[in-house]
Write a protein that holds these residues in place. Structure first.
Motif, PDB file in Angstrom:
ATOM      1  N   THR A   1     -10.443  27.363  20.335  1.00 38.92           N
ATOM      2  CA  THR A   1     -10.941  27.998  19.110  1.00 38.92           C
ATOM      3  C   THR A   1     -11.756  26.960  18.345  1.00 38.92           C
ATOM      4  O   THR A   1     -12.761  26.482  18.832  1.00 38.92           O
ATOM      5  N   THR A   2     -11.368  26.620  17.141  1.00 37.79           N
ATOM      6  CA  THR A   2     -11.931  25.478  16.433  1.00 37.79           C
ATOM      7  C   THR A   2     -10.773  24.553  16.084  1.00 37.79           C
ATOM      8  O   THR A   2      -9.604  24.919  16.234  1.00 37.79           O
ATOM      9  N   THR A   3     -11.090  23.368  15.599  1.00 41.25           N
ATOM     10  CA  THR A   3     -10.029  22.398  15.338  1.00 41.25           C
ATOM     11  C   THR A   3      -9.035  22.883  14.298  1.00 41.25           C
ATOM     12  O   THR A   3      -7.889  22.441  14.280  1.00 41.25           O
ATOM     13  N   ASP A   4      -9.464  23.810  13.435  1.00 40.76           N
ATOM     14  CA  ASP A   4      -8.514  24.348  12.460  1.00 40.76           C
ATOM     15  C   ASP A   4      -8.012  25.735  12.861  1.00 40.76           C
ATOM     16  O   ASP A   4      -7.453  26.465  12.040  1.00 40.76           O
ATOM     17  N   GLY A   5      -8.243  26.100  14.131  1.00 38.57           N
ATOM     18  CA  GLY A   5      -7.668  27.330  14.665  1.00 38.57           C
ATOM     19  C   GLY A   5      -8.435  28.596  14.377  1.00 38.57           C
ATOM     20  O   GLY A   5      -7.965  29.688  14.691  1.00 38.57           O
ATOM     21  N   ARG A   6      -9.639  28.492  13.812  1.00 41.46           N
ATOM     22  CA  ARG A   6     -10.410  29.703  13.515  1.00 41.46           C
ATOM     23  C   ARG A   6     -11.244  30.128  14.721  1.00 41.46           C
ATOM     24  O   ARG A   6     -11.463  29.360  15.655  1.00 41.46           O
ATOM     25  N   GLU A   7     -11.723  31.370  14.668  1.00 41.62           N
ATOM     26  CA  GLU A   7     -12.637  31.862  15.694  1.00 41.62           C
ATOM     27  C   GLU A   7     -13.931  31.049  15.656  1.00 41.62           C
ATOM     28  O   GLU A   7     -14.458  30.758  14.568  1.00 41.62           O
ATOM     29  N   PRO A   8     -14.485  30.676  16.837  1.00 44.43           N
ATOM     30  CA  PRO A   8     -15.773  29.971  16.831  1.00 44.43           C
ATOM     31  C   PRO A   8     -16.901  30.901  16.389  1.00 44.43           C
ATOM     32  O   PRO A   8     -17.168  31.916  17.038  1.00 44.43           O
ATOM     33  N   VAL A   9     -17.537  30.592  15.281  1.00 38.07           N
ATOM     34  CA  VAL A   9     -18.628  31.406  14.743  1.00 38.07           C
ATOM     35  C   VAL A   9     -19.747  30.463  14.305  1.00 38.07           C
ATOM     36  O   VAL A   9     -19.553  29.644  13.408  1.00 38.07           O
ATOM     37  N   MET A  10     -20.906  30.587  14.944  1.00 33.07           N
ATOM     38  CA  MET A  10     -22.036  29.727  14.609  1.00 33.07           C
ATOM     39  C   MET A  10     -22.439  29.900  13.141  1.00 33.07           C
ATOM     40  O   MET A  10     -22.492  31.021  12.625  1.00 33.07           O
ATOM     41  N   CYS A  11     -22.707  28.786  12.491  1.00 32.99           N
ATOM     42  CA  CYS A  11     -23.095  28.740  11.073  1.00 32.99           C
ATOM     43  C   CYS A  11     -21.950  29.153  10.153  1.00 32.99           C
ATOM     44  O   CYS A  11     -22.173  29.576   9.010  1.00 32.99           O
ATOM     45  N   ASP A  12     -20.734  29.004  10.643  1.00 31.04           N
ATOM     46  CA  ASP A  12     -19.540  29.210   9.815  1.00 31.04           C
ATOM     47  C   ASP A  12     -18.504  28.184  10.243  1.00 31.04           C
ATOM     48  O   ASP A  12     -18.493  27.067   9.729  1.00 31.04           O
ATOM     49  N   SER A  13     -17.671  28.522  11.218  1.00 37.27           N
ATOM     50  CA  SER A  13     -16.676  27.564  11.705  1.00 37.27           C
ATOM     51  C   SER A  13     -17.268  26.585  12.723  1.00 37.27           C
ATOM     52  O   SER A  13     -16.653  25.569  13.044  1.00 37.27           O
ATOM     53  N   VAL A  14     -18.447  26.908  13.254  1.00 37.54           N
ATOM     54  CA  VAL A  14     -19.177  26.034  14.171  1.00 37.54           C
ATOM     55  C   VAL A  14     -20.563  25.799  13.586  1.00 37.54           C
ATOM     56  O   VAL A  14     -21.216  26.742  13.133  1.00 37.54           O
ATOM     57  N   LEU A  15     -21.011  24.556  13.585  1.00 38.39           N
ATOM     58  CA  LEU A  15     -22.314  24.220  13.023  1.00 38.39           C
ATOM     59  C   LEU A  15     -23.280  23.829  14.130  1.00 38.39           C
ATOM     60  O   LEU A  15     -22.879  23.235  15.136  1.00 38.39           O
TER      61      LEU A  15
END
Length: 695
Positions: free
Chosen positions: A530-544
């Motif tokens: 997912t992401t390091t804080d457990g969120r869904e990978p979303v470009m321009c939000d949880s993923v940059l």
């Protein structure tokens, strides 16, 4: 002999009752399925999908289910080292011991090195198994230490698509396919989902059931195109014209998201200035699409709340392939279709996997002055008498180049030179292994330990052996340990065990491993990234975006400097013969793997439109020849309106036995024509004639 080299699978009976054990499919496919393998009497009896990986969810492709047991245990299996006794390309081989085989390879490589240096040795490998250890570990260390010529492998396949993606987003992971359930508009662009991205198909079905519209953009009416809301059957290689014209049309309609563009992109002004050079009339005249279809798609993009785009590798295989991919991906940014679940580009979700390839492959051993050659240029380099450092020894492994490279006849000629020593390693005897002086038997992935990332989904997995190694075969890791020892490479990095290599393949500190050491990851479940804080990978939000600017880069300084492709543009290839041949993925093979299995017996079909068949007086099942100035190949006509007039289809990965000429359609594919970016292969710019074969 160490325990991790010749393991007996824990709990696997040598005889008696059948047992079902977990495994992972290692083939060059985006899905990387979890498997359930039925084993009895030390042999694989059946292969099914398992639910260990929630994405693949118990479903596997027909070719894996039907062909893997025969691949592992069939008569074509390599079980002992072999030495060539007849002409190259033939069946003249005799068994030898491992010691003899290693001595012969040492002698062949050493002759080349003594005469011309380490760079006269070429490792000719690509992407056979996708396990991290089997694909690139001790082998890379071995050739780096030797100072062998290095290869840029991406241009053969995937490099153009990867370069296009990274030019916009860097190495940031794209949208995981499961998020398509949150999309209300999905573009499947150049992706034959049911053949080469199987597990996306049920997700698309669910999304449509929930009200999403599905648009398929493909020169062929594929199975998924028969299930969509709109199929744009464009002329091959014209994707960039469609995508750029859409950008301009959306701008005219005021449908671009100016706030998103200002916050999250760079280069938009130069991009849109170029886009306005493309018109709906050009879409009609160049792409061969009705203007009404173009406007319908523009309407749906304007109305979409969350649009996603799935892009296959088909687009990259034309002269303007890189531009087509970049322009298709850019539509998402221009319309602000990022920053929420269900909006994004379904590409490269595997970038999030905590892989550590530099450590695994021993990049510290690389001499930066070692030359790097494009994998597409291998045959030409081998045949070039003017090379300052000639290629005088080759090792083919994790690859069947005779079945996969363009300009097949030239590659066969290059490998037929008796003054070049050729060694090889594979699970089965292939067209490429028949060109070798010495063959080493490799173990299948069912006989090895390995860990698996994926390039098309966001799970990591581990697999252990489910059967003992067949015959005298060895895992890739042990093959190259033995080669390293024979060459006197005795530092610890050449003695690492498979367990140690698994720990070197992944970052054990990554939260995605959930506290497991890589060698101890569970076998019965996949670990989600997912992401390091457990969120869904979303470009321009949880993923940059992982670009120098930290934004989505619509203008590429690199591609502008290299070829004037800072923004996508249409740069068509010349087509002088009446047909364009497309060679997509096969329902019988994964690339060339399983080309020796019963599903691939007999001559292959070529799909031809009824209008072309009538003009050539062809009937269903007629034997035909495809030809150009490079070769002639025999096929069987299949008449279908799923193709466009003037466009032929023959699935890739066939072996030489499939044609009466001993050559496959790869012999027709040009090697000198390259893609607009990344210097890639133009498989789908192959121009041919078609003639009915005389009885």
């Amino acid at each position: 002999m160490r325990d991790d080299i010749h393991p007996t699978p824990s709990g696997t009976p040598d005889s008696g009752a059948a047992q079902t054990l977990p495994s992972v499919c290692p083939l060059d496919c985006p899905d990387t399925c979890s498997l359930s393998v039925t084993v009895q009497d030390g042999q694989i009896r059946a292969v099914h999908g398992s639910h260990a990986n929630p994405f693949t969810a118990g479903v596997i492709c027909n070719k894996v289910a039907r062909s893997y047991a025969g691949f592992v245990h069939g008569p074509n299996r390599l079980t002992r080292p072999l030495r060539r006794t007849g002409p190259r390309g033939g069946d003249g081989f005799e068994p030898i011991s491992w010691e003899e085989a290693l001595d012969l390879i040492h002698a062949g490589f050493s002759r080349a090195i003594a005469a011309h240096g380490g760079q006269s040795v070429l490792p000719l490998n690509y992407a056979g198994p996708h396990g991290e250890l089997a694909a690139g570990s001790i082998d890379r260390r071995f050739f780096y230490k030797m100072g062998a010529t290095r290869m840029n492998r991406g241009p053969l396949c995937g490099g153009v698509r990867g370069g296009a993606y990274e030019s916009l987003f860097g190495t940031a992971p794209g949208m995981p396919p499961a998020q398509v359930l949150h999309s209300d508009l999905v573009l499947v662009w150049g992706n034959n989902v049911t053949v080469s991205n199987l597990h996306l198909a049920p997700l698309l079905k669910q999304a449509r059931k929930a009200g999403a519209k599905l648009v398929v953009i493909d020169p062929k009416r594929t199975k998924i195109a028969e299930q969509c809301d709109l199929h744009l059957q464009l002329v091959p290689g014209t994707d960039v014209v469609l995508a750029m014209a859409l950008a301009a049309e959306l701008d005219r309609r005021g449908a671009l998201d100016q706030d998103f563009i200002a916050r999250w992109t760079t280069g938009a002004d130069r991009y849109m200035a170029a886009a306005h050079g493309y018109t709906p009339d050009q879409v009609r005249d160049i792409c061969g699409l009705p203007v009404g279809q173009f406007n319908q798609l523009a309407d749906w993009i304007c109305a979409a709340g969350s649009m996603s785009t799935s892009l296959g590798n088909g687009i990259e295989r034309g002269r303007s392939g890189g531009s087509g991919l970049r322009a298709a991906m850019a539509l998402q940014a221009l319309t602000g279709q990022h920053g929420r679940i269900g909006a994004g580009v379904m590409a490269k979700p595997g970038f999030a996997a905590p892989k550590t390839p530099a450590r695994l492959q021993g990049d510290h051993l690389i001499d930066p002055d070692t030359r790097v050659i494009n994998i597409l240029d291998v045959a030409r380099k081998m045949l070039d008498p003017q090379m300052r450092i000639p290629i005088r020894a080759v090792m083919i492994y994790n690859h069947n180049p005779v079945a996969t490279h363009p300009d097949q006849a030239r590659l066969i000629e290059a490998l037929s030179q008796e003054d070049i020593f050729v060694a090889g390693s594979d699970v089965v005897m292939t067209d490429s292994m028949r060109m070798c002086d010495v063959i080493l038997p490799a173990s299948s992935h069912f006989e090895c330990n390995d860990v698996y990332g994926a390039y098309g989904q966001n799970y990591i997995q581990r697999a252990a052996p489910v059967i003992a190694q067949v015959g005298e075969s060895l895992p890739n890791t042990e093959i190259f340990r033995r080669l390293a020892a024979r060459f006197g490479y005795d530092t610890p990095e050449f003695r690492d065990s498979d367990a140690e290599l698994m720990d070197q393949a992944l970052d054990a500190q990554s939260p995605y491993l959930q506290g497991f050491r890589p060698q101890d990851m569970p076998l019965d479940r996949a670990l989600e990234i997912t992401t390091t804080d457990g969120r869904e990978p979303v470009m321009c939000d949880s993923v940059l975006p992982a670009t120098p600017s930290g934004r989505i880069e619509l203008f590429s300084d690199r591609y502008e400097a290299e070829g004037g492709f800072g923004v996508p543009r249409y740069d068509p290839a010349t087509r002088e013969l009446p047909f364009v041949l497309i060679t997509p993925s096969s329902s019988k093979r994964t690339n060339a793997t399983f080309g020796d299995q019963p599903l691939s017996d007999g001559e292959e079909i070529v799909e031809i439109h009824p209008e072309d068949a009538r003009r050539l007086d062809l009937q269903e099942g007629d034997k035909v020849d495809l030809l150009n100035d490079q070769a002639t190949v025999g096929l069987v006509a299949h008449i279908t309106d799923a193709t466009r007039p003037g466009v032929l289809y023959n699935p890739k990965g066939t072996w030489r036995k499939s044609s009466h000429t001993g050559l496959t359609v790869n012999a027709l594919i040009p090697i000198d024509l390259r893609t607009d970016i990344e210097d890639g292969a133009c498989y789908n710019e192959t121009c041919v004639e078609l003639r009915k074969r005389a009885p």
